[in-house]
Design an enzyme around this catalytic site. Structure first.
Site, PDB file in Angstrom:
ATOM      1  CG  ASP A  18      25.062  24.783  23.086  1.00  0.00           C
ATOM      2  OD1 ASP A  18      25.243  23.995  22.149  1.00  0.00           O
ATOM      3  OD2 ASP A  18      25.925  25.594  23.470  1.00  0.00           O
ATOM      4  CG  ASP A 177      27.397  29.217  23.832  1.00  0.00           C
ATOM      5  OD1 ASP A 177      28.497  29.614  23.417  1.00  0.00           O
ATOM      6  OD2 ASP A 177      26.845  28.198  23.383  1.00  0.00           O
TER       7      ASP A 177
END
Length: 235
Positions: A18, A177
């Site tokens: 990500d 995250d």
């Protein structure tokens, strides 16, 4: 002999990152772009606590939620365009890559491990951030949620990243995250290393599906230890 001189032993493993809040500290830019856009449309107060609800949500989906939550008349495309432009202006002025994440990317690149970025940001934002941080030298495959039918928590961006890398989902490890990203990785049939941006939300049920949870977020993340974990996971 340095660690980078040794053989990786990662076999067929591929790693998908990500971007925002995982590779780079871009959430403050997204917060400010969102705050300014909402203020322009008559929302006087938008706090960091409000913004935390959107961590891991694509910019398009965020704009759609704003429209409903705040009763805005502007079309989603208009809100998205304004927020994206403000974000790009801030991102180009300077976005910091997390040092330990950069170290992990460089370590994996030295071992020719296939890598990709899969993000809810626009293609333009991904390109600007990767170029601005120099990570584009290592991460040449990138997928935006704008390029697939559904954003996270749907698995589409991760599955498309695996397709572009030419690898099987089961051979991919995702670094994420946010809870929607962890859910997306699980739905894609990929293992996940979760590094919560909002550490107070480390107990979110989506993170329970992660193969490795770094509860302390970036402050606890270690390139050396996660690389060792990846090597073990490849066996």
């Amino acid at each position: 002999m340095s660690d980078l001189d040794t053989r990786s032993g990662l076999g067929t493993l591929s790693v998908i990152f990500d971007l925002d809040g995982t590779l780079v500290d871009s959430e403050p830019h997204y917060y400010e772009a969102s705050r300014q856009t909402l203020a322009e449309h008559g929302v006087p107060v938008y706090t960091w606590a409000d913004h935390e609800d959107y961590v891991g949500v694509s910019t398009r989906e965020s704009a759609a939620i704003w429209r409903e939550r705040y009763g805005l008349r502007a079309p989603v495309d208009d809100l998205l365009a304004r927020a994206n432009q403000r974000y790009l202006d801030l991102a180009r002025a300077g976005t910091r890559a997390y040092p330990e994440m950069r170290a992990l990317v460089e370590r994996l690149a030295a071992q020719t491990v296939p890598m990709a970025v899969a993000s809810g940001s626009s293609p333009e934002a991904i390109e600007a951030v990767l170029a601005g941080t120099g990570l584009d030298a290592f991460l040449r495959t990138a997928v935006s949620a704008d390029e697939v039918p559904r954003g996270k928590p749907a698995p589409d961006v991760f599955l498309e990243a695996a397709r572009r890398l030419g690898t099987e989902p089961a051979d991919c490890v995702v670094l994420e995250d946010a809870a929607p990203g962890a859910a997306a990785a699980h739905a894609a049939g990929m293992r996940c290393v979760a590094v919560p941006y909002v550490r107070a939300r480390a107990d979110a049920p989506e993170f329970a599906t992660a193969a490795l949870l770094v509860r302390g977020g970036q402050q606890e993340f270690s390139a050396r230890s996660v690389y060792a974990w990846l090597r073990d996971a490849a066996r």
